[in-house]
Design an enzyme around this catalytic site. Structure first.
Site, PDB file in Angstrom:
ATOM      1  N   HIS A 199     -63.706  14.943 -68.818  1.00  0.00           N
ATOM      2  CA  HIS A 199     -63.296  15.460 -67.506  1.00  0.00           C
ATOM      3  C   HIS A 199     -64.070  14.798 -66.364  1.00  0.00           C
ATOM      4  O   HIS A 199     -63.525  14.625 -65.273  1.00  0.00           O
ATOM      5  CB  HIS A 199     -63.430  16.989 -67.489  1.00  0.00           C
ATOM      6  CG  HIS A 199     -62.416  17.659 -68.371  1.00  0.00           C
ATOM      7  ND1 HIS A 199     -62.630  18.860 -68.997  1.00  0.00           N
ATOM      8  CD2 HIS A 199     -61.171  17.259 -68.745  1.00  0.00           C
ATOM      9  CE1 HIS A 199     -61.554  19.184 -69.708  1.00  0.00           C
ATOM     10  NE2 HIS A 199     -60.663  18.229 -69.577  1.00  0.00           N
TER      11      HIS A 199
ATOM     12  N   HIS B 261     -50.773  15.855 -72.725  1.00  0.00           N
ATOM     13  CA  HIS B 261     -51.151  16.931 -73.651  1.00  0.00           C
ATOM     14  C   HIS B 261     -52.040  17.888 -72.850  1.00  0.00           C
ATOM     15  O   HIS B 261     -53.264  17.834 -72.926  1.00  0.00           O
ATOM     16  CB  HIS B 261     -51.920  16.393 -74.855  1.00  0.00           C
ATOM     17  CG  HIS B 261     -51.122  15.468 -75.729  1.00  0.00           C
ATOM     18  ND1 HIS B 261     -50.743  14.218 -75.341  1.00  0.00           N
ATOM     19  CD2 HIS B 261     -50.624  15.641 -76.983  1.00  0.00           C
ATOM     20  CE1 HIS B 261     -50.049  13.642 -76.323  1.00  0.00           C
ATOM     21  NE2 HIS B 261     -49.961  14.490 -77.337  1.00  0.00           N
TER      22      HIS B 261
ATOM     23  N   SER C  37     -57.863  19.908 -68.088  1.00  0.00           N
ATOM     24  CA  SER C  37     -57.486  18.713 -67.314  1.00  0.00           C
ATOM     25  C   SER C  37     -56.436  18.956 -66.220  1.00  0.00           C
ATOM     26  O   SER C  37     -56.596  18.432 -65.112  1.00  0.00           O
ATOM     27  CB  SER C  37     -57.052  17.594 -68.252  1.00  0.00           C
ATOM     28  OG  SER C  37     -56.049  18.022 -69.137  1.00  0.00           O
TER      29      SER C  37
ATOM     30  N   GLU D 184     -46.662  19.938 -72.178  1.00  0.00           N
ATOM     31  CA  GLU D 184     -47.316  20.689 -73.257  1.00  0.00           C
ATOM     32  C   GLU D 184     -46.221  21.093 -74.238  1.00  0.00           C
ATOM     33  O   GLU D 184     -45.169  21.565 -73.838  1.00  0.00           O
ATOM     34  CB  GLU D 184     -48.063  21.910 -72.675  1.00  0.00           C
ATOM     35  CG  GLU D 184     -48.630  22.893 -73.676  1.00  0.00           C
ATOM     36  CD  GLU D 184     -49.575  22.288 -74.719  1.00  0.00           C
ATOM     37  OE1 GLU D 184     -50.536  21.597 -74.372  1.00  0.00           O
ATOM     38  OE2 GLU D 184     -49.326  22.540 -75.926  1.00  0.00           O
TER      39      GLU D 184
ATOM     40  N   GLY E 190     -45.400  15.142 -75.355  1.00  0.00           N
ATOM     41  CA  GLY E 190     -46.091  14.258 -74.411  1.00  0.00           C
ATOM     42  C   GLY E 190     -45.898  12.788 -74.725  1.00  0.00           C
ATOM     43  O   GLY E 190     -45.906  11.945 -73.823  1.00  0.00           O
TER      44      GLY E 190
ATOM     45  N   ASP F  17     -54.351  13.056 -74.211  1.00  0.00           N
ATOM     46  CA  ASP F  17     -55.446  13.786 -74.854  1.00  0.00           C
ATOM     47  C   ASP F  17     -54.905  14.575 -76.056  1.00  0.00           C
ATOM     48  O   ASP F  17     -54.878  15.811 -76.027  1.00  0.00           O
ATOM     49  CB  ASP F  17     -56.061  14.718 -73.790  1.00  0.00           C
ATOM     50  CG  ASP F  17     -57.263  15.487 -74.305  1.00  0.00           C
ATOM     51  OD1 ASP F  17     -57.819  15.105 -75.354  1.00  0.00           O
ATOM     52  OD2 ASP F  17     -57.640  16.476 -73.652  1.00  0.00           O
TER      53      ASP F  17
END
Ligand code: SAM
Length: 290
Positions: A18, A41, A106, A124, A150, A170
């Protein structure tokens, strides 16, 4: 889909990932032109560190908690403090007391850094998580939450109409083949949007797998691929999350310099043993072979 990020939110890997994300976004903001962030993601966006999942692992204690302690005790030098300020401020903004209970994932972290002209597309796949995330951003015209795979978005959503953008990938790494998917989908995405900045997260558990992954990235011929890794301990005998990795394609030119300050500080704070360390190098530089 068994992976639940709530067990891991705010751990050392989240903190490193992050902070890198916020440095990339801060750079994007130096130009007035709008940009889009595509978070392939995205997770649920906000995590309760006192919730049942986080309470089981308390991974956040050796991640965000340690970093916040260091910040509050003024243990960091001024330059590093300034570099991590956008991240720290976003975490603080989600908490009303000085004790950190809520941790922004995120998409929420990104949202804190967007200007009026910028946009976020968050994907998602988990049916419950996407509902939680959509609720978090309900009525926010700058954020679009989509229930979608994603990996598909890396083709379908590129290039963004803003023509400037950051793609964060991610994946949960709960099933095999994620390293290969990262490489093949990056290659596909880069063909459609070669100027975008890509941030690809991966676990440092199996060093042979990581080496193969880096070689496969090199073999794509894509230029300007940087790697930032941070390990909190020497390699474990049994597979364990010893470190966190991020591939950054088309990184901001200042990122390498910034990470040379940030990563050693994080190693010092988050390390578990003397085997801790970091690496920051190029898999392929601009004009390198290809
Ligand atoms: N990026 C988030 C953050 O930094 O706060 C954490 C994401 S977590 C590591 C991975 C997420 O991907 C989980 O919420 C999982 O439900 C979701 N997921 C798994 N497979 C997916 C797919 N194919 N497409 C989109 N999301 C997926």
């Amino acid at each position: 889909m068994n992976y639940r990020h709530a067990y891991h939110a705010g751990n050392f890997a989240d903190v490193v990932k992050h902070i890198i994300l916020t440095r990339i976004l801060e750079y994007m903001k130096l130009k007035d032109a709008a940009f889009r962030v595509i978070d392939t993601h995205a997770g649920i966006g906000l995590y309760d560190l006192m919730g049942p999942e986080a309470a089981k692992t308390i991974e956040w204690k050796s991640g965000i908690f340690r970093l916040m302690e260091a910040v509050d005790n003024n243990e960091l030098d001024a330059e590093t403090t300034a570099l991590i300020a956008p991240f720290i401020n976003a975490v603080k903004a989600e908490n009303t007391t000085s004790d950190i209970r809520y941790y922004p994932g995120s998409p929420l972290l990104t949202r804190h850094l967007l200007r009026k002209q910028d946009r976020l597309s968050a994907l998602e796949l988990h049916p419950n998580d996407v509902k939680t995330l959509a609720k978090l951003f309900d009525g926010d015209y700058q954020v679009r939450v989509t229930h979608l795979d994603g990996w598909l978005a890396m083709g379908a959503h590129l290039p963004p109409k803003e023509k400037r953008g950051v793609v964060l990938v991610d994946p949960p790494f709960e099933i095999g083949g994620e390293f290969d998917r990262l490489v093949s989908n990056l290659a596909k995405a880069h063909k459609k949007f070669s100027g975008g900045t890509y941030a690809l997260w991966y676990p440092v558990k199996d060093h042979r797998e990581v080496k193969k992954f880096h070689q496969a990235l090199y073999d794509t011929g894509i230029q300007k691929i940087m790697v930032a890794e941070l390990s909190i301990r020497a390699p474990s005998l049994e597979p364990r999350l010893d470190g966190t990795g991020m591939i950054i394609v088309n990184p901001p030119y200042v990122l390498e310099k910034e990470l040379k300050l940030i990563l050693p500080m994080l190693v010092k704070l988050l390390c578990e043993d003397k085997g801790a360390g970091y690496r920051l190098n190029w898999i392929r530089k601009e004009g390198d072979g290809a």
